[in-house]
Design a protein around this motif. Structure first.
Motif, PDB file in Angstrom:
ATOM      1  N   LYS A 165       0.844  -1.206   0.000  1.00 26.94           N
ATOM      2  CA  LYS A 165       0.000   0.000   0.000  1.00 26.94           C
ATOM      3  C   LYS A 165       0.872   1.246   0.000  1.00 26.94           C
ATOM      4  N   ARG A 166       1.969   1.179   0.772  1.00 26.69           N
ATOM      5  CA  ARG A 166       2.858   2.355   0.814  1.00 26.69           C
ATOM      6  C   ARG A 166       3.609   2.531  -0.500  1.00 26.69           C
ATOM      7  N   ILE A 167       3.981   1.415  -1.096  1.00 27.93           N
ATOM      8  CA  ILE A 167       4.631   1.498  -2.415  1.00 27.93           C
ATOM      9  C   ILE A 167       3.689   2.214  -3.394  1.00 27.93           C
ATOM     10  N   LEU A 168       2.436   1.805  -3.369  1.00 26.45           N
ATOM     11  CA  LEU A 168       1.460   2.388  -4.300  1.00 26.45           C
ATOM     12  C   LEU A 168       1.293   3.889  -4.051  1.00 26.45           C
ATOM     13  N   HIS A 169       1.253   4.235  -2.787  1.00 24.44           N
ATOM     14  CA  HIS A 169       1.106   5.640  -2.418  1.00 24.44           C
ATOM     15  C   HIS A 169       2.289   6.465  -2.955  1.00 24.44           C
ATOM     16  N   GLU A 170       3.503   5.935  -2.713  1.00 22.85           N
ATOM     17  CA  GLU A 170       4.719   6.640  -3.174  1.00 22.85           C
ATOM     18  C   GLU A 170       4.753   6.732  -4.697  1.00 22.85           C
ATOM     19  N   LEU A 171       4.364   5.639  -5.331  1.00 23.18           N
ATOM     20  CA  LEU A 171       4.366   5.561  -6.798  1.00 23.18           C
ATOM     21  C   LEU A 171       3.449   6.631  -7.394  1.00 23.18           C
ATOM     22  N   MET A 212      -2.813  -0.671 -21.502  1.00 21.25           N
ATOM     23  CA  MET A 212      -3.768  -0.126 -22.463  1.00 21.25           C
ATOM     24  C   MET A 212      -3.066   0.622 -23.593  1.00 21.25           C
ATOM     25  N   ASN A 213      -1.787   0.949 -23.370  1.00 21.04           N
ATOM     26  CA  ASN A 213      -1.072   1.798 -24.324  1.00 21.04           C
ATOM     27  C   ASN A 213      -0.039   0.963 -25.074  1.00 21.04           C
ATOM     28  N   PRO A 214      -0.190   0.818 -26.394  1.00 23.59           N
ATOM     29  CA  PRO A 214       0.779  -0.002 -27.131  1.00 23.59           C
ATOM     30  C   PRO A 214       2.194   0.587 -27.112  1.00 23.59           C
ATOM     31  N   TYR A 215       2.343   1.837 -26.649  1.00 20.96           N
ATOM     32  CA  TYR A 215       3.677   2.430 -26.517  1.00 20.96           C
ATOM     33  C   TYR A 215       4.395   1.966 -25.243  1.00 20.96           C
ATOM     34  N   THR A 216       3.644   1.403 -24.310  1.00 21.33           N
ATOM     35  CA  THR A 216       4.285   0.870 -23.099  1.00 21.33           C
ATOM     36  C   THR A 216       5.148  -0.313 -23.531  1.00 21.33           C
ATOM     37  N   ASP A 217       6.421  -0.326 -23.096  1.00 22.51           N
ATOM     38  CA  ASP A 217       7.283  -1.433 -23.529  1.00 22.51           C
ATOM     39  C   ASP A 217       7.967  -2.082 -22.326  1.00 22.51           C
ATOM     40  N   THR A 218       8.712  -3.149 -22.596  1.00 18.58           N
ATOM     41  CA  THR A 218       9.298  -3.905 -21.480  1.00 18.58           C
ATOM     42  C   THR A 218      10.377  -3.091 -20.765  1.00 18.58           C
ATOM     43  N   LEU A 219      11.029  -2.172 -21.493  1.00 12.36           N
ATOM     44  CA  LEU A 219      12.049  -1.339 -20.853  1.00 12.36           C
ATOM     45  C   LEU A 219      11.398  -0.476 -19.771  1.00 12.36           C
ATOM     46  N   CYS A 220      10.286   0.118 -20.161  1.00  8.22           N
ATOM     47  CA  CYS A 220       9.547   0.979 -19.250  1.00  8.22           C
ATOM     48  C   CYS A 220       9.039   0.157 -18.048  1.00  8.22           C
ATOM     49  N   LEU A 221       8.625  -1.069 -18.312  1.00  2.48           N
ATOM     50  CA  LEU A 221       8.112  -1.914 -17.220  1.00  2.48           C
ATOM     51  C   LEU A 221       9.240  -2.402 -16.318  1.00  2.48           C
ATOM     52  N   SER A 222      10.414  -2.587 -16.911  1.00  2.00           N
ATOM     53  CA  SER A 222      11.559  -2.993 -16.114  1.00  2.00           C
ATOM     54  C   SER A 222      11.936  -1.851 -15.151  1.00  2.00           C
ATOM     55  N   HIS A 223      11.866  -0.614 -15.651  1.00  5.16           N
ATOM     56  CA  HIS A 223      12.128   0.548 -14.774  1.00  5.16           C
ATOM     57  C   HIS A 223      11.104   0.606 -13.647  1.00  5.16           C
ATOM     58  N   LEU A 224       9.874   0.273 -13.976  1.00  3.14           N
ATOM     59  CA  LEU A 224       8.819   0.297 -12.953  1.00  3.14           C
ATOM     60  C   LEU A 224       9.163  -0.697 -11.830  1.00  3.14           C
ATOM     61  N   LEU A 225       9.568  -1.901 -12.206  1.00  3.42           N
ATOM     62  CA  LEU A 225       9.893  -2.900 -11.176  1.00  3.42           C
ATOM     63  C   LEU A 225      11.125  -2.481 -10.383  1.00  3.42           C
ATOM     64  N   ASP A 226      12.111  -1.882 -11.070  1.00  2.00           N
ATOM     65  CA  ASP A 226      13.306  -1.375 -10.351  1.00  2.00           C
ATOM     66  C   ASP A 226      12.885  -0.312  -9.337  1.00  2.00           C
ATOM     67  N   TRP A 227      12.028   0.569  -9.795  1.00  2.00           N
ATOM     68  CA  TRP A 227      11.577   1.665  -8.933  1.00  2.00           C
ATOM     69  C   TRP A 227      10.900   1.093  -7.686  1.00  2.00           C
ATOM     70  N   ILE A 228      10.062   0.097  -7.879  1.00  2.99           N
ATOM     71  CA  ILE A 228       9.351  -0.497  -6.741  1.00  2.99           C
ATOM     72  C   ILE A 228      10.358  -1.128  -5.767  1.00  2.99           C
ATOM     73  N   GLU A 229      11.295  -1.876  -6.320  1.00  2.88           N
ATOM     74  CA  GLU A 229      12.292  -2.530  -5.452  1.00  2.88           C
ATOM     75  C   GLU A 229      13.107  -1.495  -4.685  1.00  2.88           C
ATOM     76  N   ASN A 230      13.600  -0.481  -5.406  1.00  2.52           N
ATOM     77  CA  ASN A 230      14.438   0.530  -4.748  1.00  2.52           C
ATOM     78  C   ASN A 230      13.668   1.278  -3.674  1.00  2.52           C
ATOM     79  N   THR A 231      12.454   1.655  -3.992  1.00  5.46           N
ATOM     80  CA  THR A 231      11.658   2.407  -3.015  1.00  5.46           C
ATOM     81  C   THR A 231      11.379   1.536  -1.798  1.00  5.46           C
ATOM     82  N   ALA A 232      11.025   0.287  -2.042  1.00  5.01           N
ATOM     83  CA  ALA A 232      10.710  -0.608  -0.912  1.00  5.01           C
ATOM     84  C   ALA A 232      11.938  -0.796  -0.028  1.00  5.01           C
TER      85      ALA A 232
END
Ligand code: PLP
Length: 473
Positions: A419-425, A449-469
């Protein structure tokens, strides 16, 4: 003498002057959204802060132009065109719909009766016929466009009740069967119709979050033994929270056996019918009596625009044919060109224009590519999560909805941490992710929903979650 504001506001020259500037504003905003490697999705502010901002803006004595005002609106709105937008199931609208929207507003035609929306009524018929063929419905099937999936589910249930010839004195006994995971609009539609809460039979789901078809017969017999009249069963294609697909063939067998109406809620997943790769998720849909699919979810159109299709058969229009001699003389004739005879809406905009234009310019192929790209992204993201030892999937995704969570060290307080990760995100604003509760545990929920979303962008998202946590929670 005071200025003639009315004349100024209606002035064609004034409009032409604003139009170019507003179009450039949209074009630039879209370009930035697509080009940015680190996207900006939401500039989050607390509700009270946002209210203060708009209250002050409203009270301001400074003159503003429309482009200036709209620039502020863009800056204070979530950006669905950002590749970091992976939240709820809202369409990332195709650019051509920015223009069809303008024509909709200019014409302001409505489908109520033929003359008020000649093109719109006919376009609805053309598109609905095309969809009916795609879904494998009978050639004599019918359908319309309604304002949203919630309205679509309500429209289908009311039509089912009428078509089955249920007498008004029996309305209090009516019951429906639906997965416990169905979208809340089904329950709300039933309640609006006066169906008692205890007659909304929510059937538990299996490990894939699909309705347990092995429980249908017992639930039905139990209801019948209590003098309930089960008149409709709803199949989910797919559910909202985790994107699960019900076994539509098994539900069709059951509905056929008991001669009850079978409705499919395909608000989100119905678009998979365009994909050779994923249409198997809808196996059995052609056996339903009615179905809905939202154009404003996976079909890239602005809201609210939902197709409701009725398979050929016993649909009766009595419920939606009010006596209104100023609109039509014959209350009960089909007359597809008088849309208000068939829907809850009276005035209804010609939102079909967006979808008609998409189909006409890009064909079914654009839907195939969108579904394949976004559903593929769902399984790619799931694999990325599985490769990280501190993340877990809620379940294997079958489409573009993926629920997962971070597992904190020693697995303590996982709900709180996520929940805190989501809040920070959300506060940080690069990505927009949402949350959901699955089997009493809190998960992060993404929908691509956006065909412009790619795996690089999603990899950054997971990194961000890990680092923040690890660093700040
Ligand atoms: C499966 C399903 N059905 C119905 C709806 C309601 O659709 P609308 O928001 O267009 O009313 C939704 C919305 O997310 C949905 O996911």
């Amino acid at each position: 003498m005071s200025e003639n504001i009315l004349a100024k506001a209606y002035s064609a020259e004034e409009f032409q002057n604003m139009a170019g500037k507003v179009m450039s504003l949209i074009g630039e905003s879209l370009l930035i959204s697509q080009k940015e490697t680190i996207p900006q999705t939401i500039n989050w502010q607390a509700p009270e802060e946002t209210l203060t901002y708009w209250q002050n803006e409203f009270n301001s004595t400074e003159k503003t132009s429309l482009p200036e005002l709209l620039e502020k609106v863009i800056a204070h709105s979530i950006n669905f065109h950002s590749k970091g937008y992976v939240g709820h199931q809202v369409a990332v609208t195709l650019p051509l719909t920015f223009l069809t929207s303008a024509i909709c507003a200019y014409l302001n035609n409505c489908t109520t009766v033929y003359e008020l929306g000649m093109a719109g009524n006919a376009m609805e018929k053309v598109v609905v016929n095309h969809l009916a063929e795609k879904f494998g419905y009978d050639q004599k099937s019918t359908g319309f466009v309604v304002s949203g999936g919630s309205m679509g589910n309500l429209t289908a249930l009311v039509t089912a009740r009428t078509s089955l010839g249920i007498r008004e004195e029996d309305y209090s006994k009516l019951a429906i069967m639906v997965s416990a995971e169905a979208h809340y609009s089904v329950e709300r539609a039933a309640k609006i119709m006066g169906i008692h809460s205890e007659n909304i039979l929510k059937i538990p789901v299996n490990e894939h979050f699909s309705i347990r078809t092995d429980l249908l017969e017992d639930a039905y017999q139990n209801a019948v033994s209590q003098q309930k009249i089960v008149f409709c069963i709803i199949g989910c294609a797919c559910t909202t929270s985790v994107g699960a697909h019900d076994d539509l063939n098994a539900i069709a067998d059951f509905a056929q056996m008991h001669q009850i109406w079978f409705h499919v809620d395909g608000a989100h997943g119905g678009a998979a019918i365009f994909s050779e790769k994923y249409k198997h998720l809808l196996n059995g849909v052609h056996r339903s009596d009615s179905l809905i699919v939202d154009f404003h979810k996976m079909m890239m159109a602005p809201p609210l625009s939902t197709a409701i299709l009725y398979n050929a058969g016993e649909r009766k229009i009595r419920e939606f044919s009010p006596k209104a001699t100023y609109l039509w003389q014959d209350q009960l004739s089909e007359e597809w060109w008088n849309s208000a005879k068939h829907t809850l809406e009276c005035t209804k905009p010609i939102t079909i224009l967006h979808t008609y234009a998409i189909m006409r310019l890009y064909g079914d192929e654009i839907y195939r590519q969108n579904v394949d790209t976004l559903y593929d992204l769902g399984s790619q993201f799931a694999k990325m999560i599985e490769r990280r030892s501190d993340m877990e999937l809620a379940l294997e995704p079958s489409c573009n909805i993926v629920c997962f969570r971070y597992i904190p060290n020693n697995n303590r307080n996982a709900d709180e941490v996520n929940k805190r990760i989501l809040h920070e995100l959300t506060k940080e604003g690069t990505y927009y992710v949402v949350g959901t509760t699955i089997k009493d545990c809190f998960y992060l929920r993404t929908t691509f929903m956006n065909p412009y979303t790619d795996t690089l962008c999603l990899s950054h998202l997971l990194d961000w979650i890990e680092n923040t946590a690890k660093n700040s929670i």
